[in-house]
Each structure stands twice: as structure tokens, then as C-alpha cells.
Enzyme design. Structure first.
Site, short mmCIF file in Angstrom:
data_model
loop_
_atom_site.label_atom_id
_atom_site.label_comp_id
_atom_site.label_asym_id
_atom_site.label_seq_id
_atom_site.Cartn_x
_atom_site.Cartn_y
_atom_site.Cartn_z
N ARG A 92 70.48 -1.38 12.37
CA ARG A 92 71.63 -0.49 12.32
C ARG A 92 71.13 0.92 12.60
O ARG A 92 70.03 1.29 12.20
CB ARG A 92 72.33 -0.53 10.96
CG ARG A 92 73.16 -1.79 10.74
CD ARG A 92 74.43 -1.78 11.57
NE ARG A 92 75.29 -2.92 11.28
CZ ARG A 92 75.27 -4.06 11.92
NH1 ARG A 92 74.38 -4.26 12.90
NH2 ARG A 92 76.11 -5.03 11.61
N GLU A 106 78.51 5.11 17.45
CA GLU A 106 78.63 4.37 18.72
C GLU A 106 80.06 4.47 19.23
O GLU A 106 81.00 4.43 18.44
CB GLU A 106 78.24 2.90 18.51
CG GLU A 106 76.78 2.74 18.08
CD GLU A 106 76.39 1.29 17.81
OE1 GLU A 106 77.25 0.39 17.94
OE2 GLU A 106 75.22 1.05 17.46
N HIS A 108 73.99 -1.78 21.87
CA HIS A 108 74.25 -2.68 20.74
C HIS A 108 74.55 -4.09 21.25
O HIS A 108 75.61 -4.66 20.96
CB HIS A 108 75.40 -2.16 19.88
CG HIS A 108 75.38 -2.69 18.48
ND1 HIS A 108 75.93 -2.03 17.41
CD2 HIS A 108 74.85 -3.85 17.95
CE1 HIS A 108 75.77 -2.74 16.31
NE2 HIS A 108 75.11 -3.83 16.61
#
Length: 314
Positions: free
Chosen positions: A238, A267, A284
Site C-alpha cells: 500500500r 491514486e 496498482h
């Protein structure tokens, strides 16, 4: 309980795109389905509007806190497509008798392979060579080997262990940083457990494979300063585990040799690390391997089906 009267809201925007199997599974059970209309991660207000009449929610990473859950009166089950459920207020869910499931095994190999791929791309400067050819040039950037290096895996859970297995052919020394010591696994795969402060000055590579989202970074300027000169940092966990401003400074000073990041504090990421040459960035995509993604979606769908089947049988 008539399945045709049950609405399943699917908030994860990629659900069913690579395979119809998870959608077919839900429809075969007789559910009415609602799909994310925005094609991206929902904000809190959008989640409330989207799932207000839902009996079940197949969720992504959107925030499902007390404020949101309190406005979803019909919700009985949340099935998260992914491992972490820190986006869900577990206490509130329990109070409202909402069961929460995840798919813990689905992304394991995808995330571990991506960590290794990003690390190798960083060490061998693959993005720079690729960019050179696309510019009409033919530069040959000098890289470094992974073989024989010392790799610290911070978080030796499912993904950390999968990465340790992938590293075996590279003859690396593996340091494990985790409060839980799996001694049998350590013996089999040559992992030596050490505290973080011991790993920092020893490791040529530090890979973050921790679960959950922290409230404060584990890697701030203090930890980055303790890392071995020229070491590289990998984060597929993360974004909040790393202070991105401190990382930018450490890279700018030349103390660190580079970084590979698949996750960010905010993000989509549009920050200054995108302009740093010795940083590899991806969006991601840890679980975005076809086999992993389909498996996770099918597992999430199956858990919803099984939940309501059990409810019907009561």
C-alpha cells in the site's frame, strides 16, 4: 428468499471484463446485478447512491466506513475482490450484521511476480532501454544483477512467501521482517528473520509486502537514511507505507539506487516521482494478471452466492 428479489451491486469497475464466468455465476443464481456506472473507483457519495438498494456488494477499494454503511439499509454481505479489507469499517459491519468476505489467495502470485518483474526492470534499467529505442536511439544503459544480493522481505505473509520462492534461483540472501516467524518456511527457503533496523543497512533490496494500510509511514526519512547506500526499494503493498516526499529526497541525493512502486498514497498518482529516472512506476496492477483477476472475481461471486444460499436454507 427469492434470489430474483435480491440486488447485487458490483463496484469494482473491471468485474467480468476478462471473463464472463463470475457474472454468469451470479446470474445463474438468479440475482439482479448492478454495475459501476463510472468505470473507476467510487467516492463515498457515489457508493451510497450506487449501492443504496443493494442486498450484496462485490467491492473494490472504495471506502465503506460507518457513514457509508449507515446509508445502505438492505446490505447483508460484502465480498471484496482482493485481500485487504481495511477499506471496510469492520466494527460497523458487525453491528449491522453485514458479513465481510475477501479473496486472500487470489492475488498472491500476481503481486509476487510483479514485485520481481518490477525489481528486475529497475535493476536492468529496462524502461530506459525501451524509451531509447522508441526515441529512435539505441542507448545501452548499464544495469545491475539481482543474483547474489541480499533481499529483505518486509511482511512475510502469503505474498512475501511467494516472493521468497520466486527468488530461489537467484542465489540471494533473504532476510524476513515480520512479527510472526514461520520457522519451517524459513528453513525450507533460507529466510533469516531479523528486526527492521537490522535489515535496513544490510539489504541491497527491500521489498514491502505488508497487509493493510498504515496510519503513518513505516519508511520515513529516518528509515530511508538507514538503508544501505545504493539500495533499492520495492513497494507492491500500500502506498501509505512509504513517505513519498522523503523517498523523493533520498533518490535525489543519490543515496538510494532506485525504487519500484506499484502503489501510492493517493491514486491515480500524478506526483514528482514520475519525473525521476531511476524509479519504475506502475498503476496498482498487482492483481491484474488474467488468471489472478478471474480467479478473484469468481471467488468473490461464489461467496455471495453461498451466503444467500445459506440464508435461504435457514
Amino acid at each position: 428468499m427469492n434470489p430474483l428479489s435480491l440486488l447485487i451491486a458490483i463496484s469494482t469497475s473491471s468485474f467480468g471484463k476478462e471473463s464472463s464466468e463470475p457474472v454468469d455465476l451470479l446470474r445463474a443464481a438468479g440475482f439482479t446485478l448492478a454495475f459501476n456506472p463510472h468505470g473507476r473507483k467510487l467516492n463515498k457519495a457515489e457508493t451510497v447512491v450506487f449501492a443504496q438498494e443493494a442486498d450484496g456488494l462485490i467491492a473494490g477499494t472504495e471506502t465503506l466506513d460507518r457513514e457509508v454503511l449507515g446509508q445502505l439499509p438492505r446490505l447483508r454481505v460484502i465480498s471484496r475482490v482482493g485481500t485487504a479489507v481495511d477499506n471496510v469499517d469492520q466494527v460497523c459491519a458487525a453491528e449491522r450484521c453485514i458479513l465481510v468476505y475477501n479473496t486472500p489467495d487470489g492475488p498472491t502470485n500476481g503481486v509476487a511476480e510483479l514485485a520481481l518483474a518490477g525489481l528486475l526492470a529497475l535493476l536492468r534499467r529496462v524502461p530506459q532501454a525501451d524509451a531509447s529505442i522508441r526515441r529512435g536511439e539505441f542507448d545501452k544503459p548499464m544495469g545491475r544483477l539481482l543474483r547474489g544480493k541480499t533481499v529483505a522481505i518486509v511482511g512475510v505473509g502469503r505474498i512475501g512467501k511467494a516472493l521468497a520462492k520466486l527468488l530461489q534461483p537467484f542465489a540471494v540472501t533473504i532476510l524476513g521482517v515480520d512479527p510472526v516467524h514461520d520457522e519451517e518456511f524459513a528453513r525450507q527457503y533460507g529466510v533469516r528473520y531479523v528486526p527492521l533496523e537490522e535489515a535496513l543497512p544490510l539489504a541491497d533490496v527491500i521489498s514491502l509486502n505488508l497487509a493493510g494500510s498504515p496510519k503513518t509511514p513505516l519508511f520515513s526519512s529516518e528509515q530511508l537514511a538507514q538503508m544501505k547506500a545504493g539500495a533499492v526499494l520495492v513497494n507492491v503493498a500500500r502506498g501509505g507505507w512509504i513517505d513519498e516526499a522523503a523517498l523523493l529526497a533520498a533518490l535525489g541525493s543519490g543515496r538510494l539506487g532506485g525504487a519500484y512502486l506499484d502503489v501510492f498514497a493517493v491514486e491515480p498518482y500524478k506526483g514528482p516521482l514520475a519525473a525521476v529516472e531511476n524509479v519504475v512506476l506502475t498503476s496498482h496492477i498487482g492483481s491484474y494478471a488474467l488468471e489472478c483477476r478471474v480467479g478473484m472475481e469468481v471467488e468473490a461471486a461464489r461467496k455471495v452466492v453461498e451466503f444467500f444460499q445459506k440464508e435461504k436454507s435457514k
